[in-house]
Design an enzyme around this catalytic site. Sequence first.
Site, PDB file in Angstrom:
ATOM      1  N   CYS A   2       0.850  -1.190   0.000  1.00  0.00           N
ATOM      2  CA  CYS A   2       0.000   0.000   0.000  1.00  0.00           C
ATOM      3  C   CYS A   2       0.893   1.251   0.000  1.00  0.00           C
ATOM      4  CB  CYS A   2      -0.936   0.100   1.181  1.00  0.00           C
ATOM      5  SG  CYS A   2      -2.059  -1.290   1.324  1.00  0.00           S
ATOM      6  N   ARG A  27       3.625  -0.290  -4.997  1.00  0.00           N
ATOM      7  CA  ARG A  27       3.378  -0.810  -3.644  1.00  0.00           C
ATOM      8  C   ARG A  27       2.039  -1.522  -3.533  1.00  0.00           C
ATOM      9  NH1 ARG A  27       6.906   1.885   0.054  1.00  0.00           N
ATOM     10  NH2 ARG A  27       5.552   1.265   1.754  1.00  0.00           N
ATOM     11  N   TRP A  74      -2.877  -2.629  -1.656  1.00  0.00           N
ATOM     12  CA  TRP A  74      -2.591  -4.056  -1.847  1.00  0.00           C
ATOM     13  C   TRP A  74      -3.473  -4.764  -0.827  1.00  0.00           C
ATOM     14  CZ3 TRP A  74      -0.858  -8.320   0.872  1.00  0.00           C
ATOM     15  CH2 TRP A  74      -0.434  -9.410   0.095  1.00  0.00           C
ATOM     16  N   ASN A 100      -1.551   1.967   5.866  1.00  0.00           N
ATOM     17  CA  ASN A 100      -0.670   0.948   5.318  1.00  0.00           C
ATOM     18  C   ASN A 100      -0.337   0.029   6.482  1.00  0.00           C
ATOM     19  OD1 ASN A 100       1.294  -0.491   4.006  1.00  0.00           O
ATOM     20  ND2 ASN A 100       2.805   1.163   4.005  1.00  0.00           N
ATOM     21  N   GLY A 101      -0.597  -1.268   6.375  1.00  0.00           N
ATOM     22  CA  GLY A 101      -0.285  -2.166   7.484  1.00  0.00           C
ATOM     23  C   GLY A 101      -1.470  -3.041   7.824  1.00  0.00           C
ATOM     24  N   GLU A 491      17.515 -17.315  -8.907  1.00  0.00           N
ATOM     25  CA  GLU A 491      17.045 -15.965  -9.211  1.00  0.00           C
ATOM     26  C   GLU A 491      16.418 -15.908 -10.613  1.00  0.00           C
ATOM     27  OE1 GLU A 491      16.265 -13.363  -7.895  1.00  0.00           O
ATOM     28  OE2 GLU A 491      16.535 -11.694  -9.279  1.00  0.00           O
ATOM     29  N   LYS A 495      12.592 -14.755 -11.381  1.00  0.00           N
ATOM     30  CA  LYS A 495      12.247 -13.666 -12.311  1.00  0.00           C
ATOM     31  C   LYS A 495      11.182 -14.120 -13.288  1.00  0.00           C
ATOM     32  CE  LYS A 495      13.403 -10.917 -10.725  1.00  0.00           C
ATOM     33  NZ  LYS A 495      14.134 -10.759  -9.541  1.00  0.00           N
ATOM     34  N   GLU A 498       7.644 -14.746 -11.504  1.00  0.00           N
ATOM     35  CA  GLU A 498       6.896 -13.623 -10.929  1.00  0.00           C
ATOM     36  C   GLU A 498       6.320 -12.682 -11.977  1.00  0.00           C
ATOM     37  OE1 GLU A 498       8.881 -10.901  -8.222  1.00  0.00           O
ATOM     38  OE2 GLU A 498      10.744 -11.097  -9.306  1.00  0.00           O
ATOM     39  N   HIS A 514      19.140 -36.687  -8.610  1.00  0.00           N
ATOM     40  CA  HIS A 514      18.432 -37.144  -7.404  1.00  0.00           C
ATOM     41  C   HIS A 514      16.930 -36.927  -7.523  1.00  0.00           C
ATOM     42  CE1 HIS A 514      22.276 -37.860  -5.502  1.00  0.00           C
ATOM     43  NE2 HIS A 514      22.668 -36.691  -5.973  1.00  0.00           N
ATOM     44  N   LYS A 613       5.803  -4.249  -4.419  1.00  0.00           N
ATOM     45  CA  LYS A 613       7.255  -4.091  -4.339  1.00  0.00           C
ATOM     46  C   LYS A 613       7.784  -4.262  -2.910  1.00  0.00           C
ATOM     47  CE  LYS A 613      11.266  -2.846  -6.088  1.00  0.00           C
ATOM     48  NZ  LYS A 613      11.959  -3.924  -6.806  1.00  0.00           N
TER      49      LYS A 613
HETATM   50  O1  M6R Z   1      13.089  -4.932  -0.491  1.00  0.00           O
HETATM   51  P1  M6R Z   1      13.643  -6.307  -0.239  1.00  0.00           P
HETATM   52  O2  M6R Z   1      14.937  -6.547  -0.921  1.00  0.00           O
HETATM   53  O3  M6R Z   1      13.712  -6.639   1.226  1.00  0.00           O
HETATM   54  O4  M6R Z   1      12.569  -7.279  -0.898  1.00  0.00           O
HETATM   55  C1  M6R Z   1      12.690  -8.662  -0.790  1.00  0.00           C
HETATM   56  C2  M6R Z   1      11.747  -9.380  -1.730  1.00  0.00           C
HETATM   57  O5  M6R Z   1      10.408  -9.050  -1.439  1.00  0.00           O
HETATM   58  C3  M6R Z   1      12.014  -9.049  -3.197  1.00  0.00           C
HETATM   59  O6  M6R Z   1      13.334  -9.307  -3.557  1.00  0.00           O
HETATM   60  C4  M6R Z   1      11.073  -9.852  -4.110  1.00  0.00           C
HETATM   61  O7  M6R Z   1      11.395 -11.216  -4.059  1.00  0.00           O
HETATM   62  C5  M6R Z   1      11.159  -9.334  -5.549  1.00  0.00           C
HETATM   63  N1  M6R Z   1       9.841  -9.185  -6.088  1.00  0.00           N
HETATM   64  C6  M6R Z   1      11.911 -10.224  -6.460  1.00  0.00           C
HETATM   65  O8  M6R Z   1      11.965  -9.745  -7.746  1.00  0.00           O
END
Ligand code: M6R
Length: 618
Positions: A2, A27, A74, A100-101, A491, A495, A498, A514, A613
Site C-alpha cells: 500500500c 506498492r 494491496w 498501510n499495514g 534468481e 524472475k 513472478e 536425485h 514491491k
Molecule cells: O526490499 P527487499 O529486498 O527486502 O525485498 C525482498 C523481496 O520481497 C524481493 O526481492 C522480491 O522477491 C522481488 N519481487 C523479487 O523480484
Amino acid sequence: MCGIVGYIGHRDAAVIVVDGLRRLEYRGYDSAGVAVLNGHGIEVRREAGKLAQLESLLVQSPIGGPLGIGHTRWATHGPPVQRNAHPHSSPDAQMVVVQNGIVENFQPLRRLLQDRGYVFHSDTDTEVIVHLIHSHYHNGSERDLIHAVRAAAAELEGPSAIGVICQDDPERLVVVRLGNAGGVVIGHGEGETFLASDIPALLPYTRRMQFLENRQMAILSRDGVEIFDLDGNACDLPVTEISWDADAAEKGEYAHFMQKEIFEQAESIQRTLAHRIDFDHYRVDLPELNLSVDAARALRKLTIVACGTSYYAGLVGKFLIEHLARLPVEVDYASEYRYRSPVFGQDEMVLAITQSGETVDTLAAIEEARDFGVFTAAIVNAVGSQAARVCDGVIYMHAGPEIGVASTKAFTTSLVDMALLGIYLAQARGTMTAETHHALIDELAHLPGLVARLLADARQSGHYADLAARYGERHNFLYLGRGINYPVALEGALKLKEISYIHAEGYPAGEMKHGPIALIDERMPTVVVAPRNSVYDKMVSQIEQVKARNGAVLAVAEEDDAYIRAVADAILPIPPVHELLSPVVAVIPLQLLAYEVAVHRGADVDQPRNLAKSVTVE
Ligand code: M6R
C-alpha cells in the site's frame, strides 16, 4: 505494501496526491482513492483497480482543495472492490483515514465499535481505525483530533502507518507510525508539506525529507511539521537532503521500469563501486559499515537474513565471504529466522540484505539480533529506510530508485556490495593472497564496462525477443547452476515466474540426478548457467544429460564458447569474468529472458498480479 500520499499547501492537493500515487503504484494496485478537504467538507473519490481508474473518475468528477490524502491498495482484508478502497470515512464524513499495514486486533475492535453503534461498510481493518478515532473525538466535551488519534493508536495492535484528515481541523494532516508498516516520509517545501510512503513520490517537489520513526506522530501544516512520540513529548528528527534525480523515478524512453532498470545496471554498479576502492593501494574501504579492522578480524560467524531476490544475493554472499575471508556464513530466510530461536554467540554479525529497507520480515530478523546485542548491518538501497536507520552499520547499494516489482539492479548491486564486503573482511583477516586481491579489484573496475557491453549487444541483437517467441508459450522451465552460480539459477527462475506466471524451478545442477531429471522431456526447456569456471565440466555433462533426453537447453555461457554453442539450442552470451564476480554478469541474460517472455505473453511487467514491491505485512 500500500502507498500513502498526503499534501497541505497552496496547490491543488488532488493533483499532487494522484501524481505521488502514480510513483508509488508499485506498492499495490488493487484500488486507489483520494480525499480532499475544501469548502464543501471532505470529498472522497475511490475506485477499484489501478490508479488509471481513479484518474478517469477524477476527470468525470473532479475535486479540489489545498489539503488531501490518498492511497493505493494491496488488499489484505477484503477483496479489491470499491467499498474496500481507501480513504475510509467516519459515519458523519467528518474525518477520513488511509492506512498501510494491518490492525491485528481488528475483530474485537470491530465488535466493540459495533456495540457503540458504528455501522461498517467495508471488510477492511482500516475502517475500525476511522471509527475508533471518531469515537474518541466525540468522547467528552472537548474535540481534539490529536488526542483522539493518540488514544486510538494506543488501542491498535500490529504495524500501521495511518494518515488522518478532519473537517474541523482544516490546517492539519496527522500521520502516525506504529511498528514496521513501511516508510513514512515527510517532505518540506515552501509553504507546503508533503507526506508519502516512499521517497520517489516526492522527488519532483522536494529533496528535503524526514523519516518518521516507530511510535511517532507528525502533525503536518503548510508551515512545516511538529513531531511527537505517542506520549506527547516533542521529538527531533533530522532532515535529510536526498540526492536522487527526479528522472530516476521515471520510465523515460523505456516501455517498463523493469526494462529501464535492467539497462541501468552498468551505471548503478559504477555508483556502487565509487569511492570505495583505493586503486593506488588496492584497498577496499567501507566506512559506513562501522566495523573496525579489529572487529572484522575477531568475527567468528556471519548470518545473512533476507527475502526473495535479496535472499539469493545472500547465497552468493556466503560463497564469496567464506571463500575470501574464511568466515563461516549462514544464510536464512528472514521470514523463518525469528520463528526458530536462532543461537547467537560472541563476535557474530547479522547482515540484512534489502532493497526497500522496509521488508517486515527482514526488519523483524534485525530486531531479533539487536535484542541479543549482536552487531547488525544492512546492505540496503532505499536511503533513510528503516533497515538503514536501525542497523549498526550499512553498505548502500546506490542502485537508485527501483520501481519495477521484479528486482534487477538491486540484485547486481548487492552482489557487488557483497564482493566489496568479502574483500574488506579478507583484508582485515589476512585470508586472501595478493594475487586474488589484485585480480578481484582489477575485475571490479572493469565490471561496469563489461555489463554495458553485454546490454548493448543484447539490445542490438533482439536475441531475447526471439527467444521469447520460441519458448514463451512453454508451461514449465528448469534452471540449473552450480557453485557460486547456483543462486543465479534460483534468481532466474524467480524472475520468470513472478512476471510471466510460468512455473519455473531453480535447482543445484548436481541434484538433478536425485529426482528432477525425471521432468525432462521435449516440452521442458532447461536454462543452464555455465561460464568457464571451476565447475564448467560438470555443467557441460549436465547439458549433455538434458540433450540426451530430448530437452531443449538455453545456456548462459561465454560468448566464444564454441562447444556449448554447438550443443545447446540457444546461447545467452556473457563475457568472461572472474569466477567470484560471474553471478553479476550471468544473471543479466536471465533478467532479459524473463522480461521478454513476459512482454511476449502480454503480462503486466511492472505490476505482476498479487505482488507488491515492498512487503510490509506478514
Ligand atoms: O526490499 P527487499 O529486498 O527486502 O525485498 C525482498 C523481496 O520481497 C524481493 O526481492 C522480491 O522477491 C522481488 N519481487 C523479487 O523480484
